[in-house]
Design a protein around this motif. Sequence first.
Motif, PDB file in Angstrom:
ATOM      1  N   VAL A 164       0.859  -1.185   0.000  1.00 34.56           N
ATOM      2  CA  VAL A 164       0.000   0.000   0.000  1.00 34.56           C
ATOM      3  C   VAL A 164       0.895   1.234   0.000  1.00 34.56           C
ATOM      4  N   THR A 165       0.701   2.117  -0.982  1.00 38.21           N
ATOM      5  CA  THR A 165       1.582   3.277  -1.145  1.00 38.21           C
ATOM      6  C   THR A 165       0.912   4.601  -0.812  1.00 38.21           C
ATOM      7  N   ALA A 166      -0.413   4.637  -0.732  1.00 40.08           N
ATOM      8  CA  ALA A 166      -1.125   5.875  -0.370  1.00 40.08           C
ATOM      9  C   ALA A 166      -2.551   5.518   0.005  1.00 40.08           C
ATOM     10  N   VAL A 167      -3.070   6.221   1.013  1.00 39.00           N
ATOM     11  CA  VAL A 167      -4.470   6.077   1.404  1.00 39.00           C
ATOM     12  C   VAL A 167      -5.013   7.462   1.724  1.00 39.00           C
ATOM     13  N   ARG A 168      -6.173   7.781   1.148  1.00 36.13           N
ATOM     14  CA  ARG A 168      -6.834   9.057   1.415  1.00 36.13           C
ATOM     15  C   ARG A 168      -8.293   8.787   1.763  1.00 36.13           C
ATOM     16  N   VAL A 169      -8.781   9.477   2.774  1.00 34.75           N
ATOM     17  CA  VAL A 169     -10.188   9.327   3.150  1.00 34.75           C
ATOM     18  C   VAL A 169     -10.860  10.685   3.086  1.00 34.75           C
ATOM     19  N   GLY A 170     -12.160  10.682   2.864  1.00 34.66           N
ATOM     20  CA  GLY A 170     -12.915  11.923   2.777  1.00 34.66           C
ATOM     21  C   GLY A 170     -14.238  11.815   3.507  1.00 34.66           C
ATOM     22  N   GLY A 171     -14.665  12.929   4.089  1.00 33.70           N
ATOM     23  CA  GLY A 171     -15.947  12.958   4.769  1.00 33.70           C
ATOM     24  C   GLY A 171     -16.333  14.380   5.151  1.00 33.70           C
ATOM     25  N   ARG A 172     -17.585  14.550   5.558  1.00 33.48           N
ATOM     26  CA  ARG A 172     -18.101  15.856   5.931  1.00 33.48           C
ATOM     27  C   ARG A 172     -17.881  16.115   7.416  1.00 33.48           C
ATOM     28  N   VAL A 173     -17.632  17.379   7.740  1.00 28.18           N
ATOM     29  CA  VAL A 173     -17.431  17.798   9.124  1.00 28.18           C
ATOM     30  C   VAL A 173     -18.348  18.986   9.409  1.00 28.18           C
ATOM     31  N   ALA A 174     -19.069  18.896  10.513  1.00 29.78           N
ATOM     32  CA  ALA A 174     -19.899  20.013  10.976  1.00 29.78           C
ATOM     33  C   ALA A 174     -19.371  20.507  12.318  1.00 29.78           C
ATOM     34  N   ILE A 175     -19.341  21.814  12.492  1.00 33.34           N
ATOM     35  CA  ILE A 175     -19.003  22.402  13.785  1.00 33.34           C
ATOM     36  C   ILE A 175     -20.306  22.516  14.570  1.00 33.34           C
ATOM     37  N   VAL A 176     -20.365  21.857  15.730  1.00 32.02           N
ATOM     38  CA  VAL A 176     -21.635  21.677  16.439  1.00 32.02           C
ATOM     39  C   VAL A 176     -21.805  22.699  17.572  1.00 32.02           C
ATOM     40  N   ALA A 177     -20.771  22.862  18.412  1.00 32.32           N
ATOM     41  CA  ALA A 177     -20.954  23.705  19.601  1.00 32.32           C
ATOM     42  C   ALA A 177     -19.608  24.169  20.118  1.00 32.32           C
ATOM     43  N   GLU A 178     -19.649  25.272  20.855  1.00 31.27           N
ATOM     44  CA  GLU A 178     -18.467  25.813  21.508  1.00 31.27           C
ATOM     45  C   GLU A 178     -18.870  26.243  22.906  1.00 31.27           C
ATOM     46  N   GLY A 179     -18.025  25.973  23.888  1.00 26.94           N
ATOM     47  CA  GLY A 179     -18.380  26.388  25.236  1.00 26.94           C
ATOM     48  C   GLY A 179     -17.352  25.963  26.260  1.00 26.94           C
ATOM     49  N   THR A 180     -17.738  26.041  27.527  1.00 28.68           N
ATOM     50  CA  THR A 180     -16.867  25.688  28.645  1.00 28.68           C
ATOM     51  C   THR A 180     -17.433  24.457  29.334  1.00 28.68           C
TER      52      THR A 180
END
Length: 269
Positions: free
Chosen positions: A248-264
């Motif tokens: 195996v000489t290369a592997v790439r993965v793809g997917g969606r990312v959502a920013i859900v929340a920010e806080g303490t």
Amino acid sequence: MKLSPTQNMTLLVRSRHPVRDYRPIAAELLSVGHVHAEQVGFVRTPRSPAAQVRLHMAGDEFCGNACMALAALTAAELGLGVDDRTDVVLEASGADEFVTCRVERQDPDYYCRLAMPLPLRVEPYPIPGLDTGRSALVRYRDSLHVVIESDRLDQETRDRAQAVATRLGATAGVPLIGVMLYDPGRRELAPLVNVPSLSSVVWERSCGSGTASVGAYLATKARGPVRTSVHQPGGTMHVQADHDARGVTAVRVGGRVAIVAEGTAYVHA
């Protein structure tokens, strides 16, 4: 920050803490009575000026989905516009080299393509009671993934997979064990991840590293390049793996990312 890379809910801690405190902090954050997610990473200043940011997972493991989450967050804070794209270079626990993630803004979320660390080797791995003749061990520097082809994702099969993950977690001496139940007919993946240092054994909604291992396994089996979609409980990810006489000489993965929340979060670990 709470992010959703293909619903593999990820917490990124930006406050600074001693490394010795990462595991107890993560254990509390992951609990149902607290912020509740599937994994925790800590954002650090990179050691090299060639990287933009550093990710250290609570269990010292490498995590593809968490890298994509941090890359998307970095791109968002740089003001990436809709339909624009950028490359984010990261340092990551469990990876000897930089990892690079291409981030594209697709309002309101982000699509990420991550170049994954390569497996050291892919080898047959028969499993008593679960062996279909189509299973393999995908070995990395800091983790082991077992890929099992199965058209049964019922409770009995899951229980046997969990027994494999628990046994390897107790004996393999690596930060992360993954057992990937993969149905090639439906291209469906049920990913189980064991981080022994956190006593965390979770059937995840998606797994970027597991998707990469499925790609590496399929390319090794085909002895050539593979490009496919992998359907998981949290959504669809994509993998492209290259293979030649060297392996195996290369592997790439793809997917969606959502920013859900920010806080303490208030932690009393």
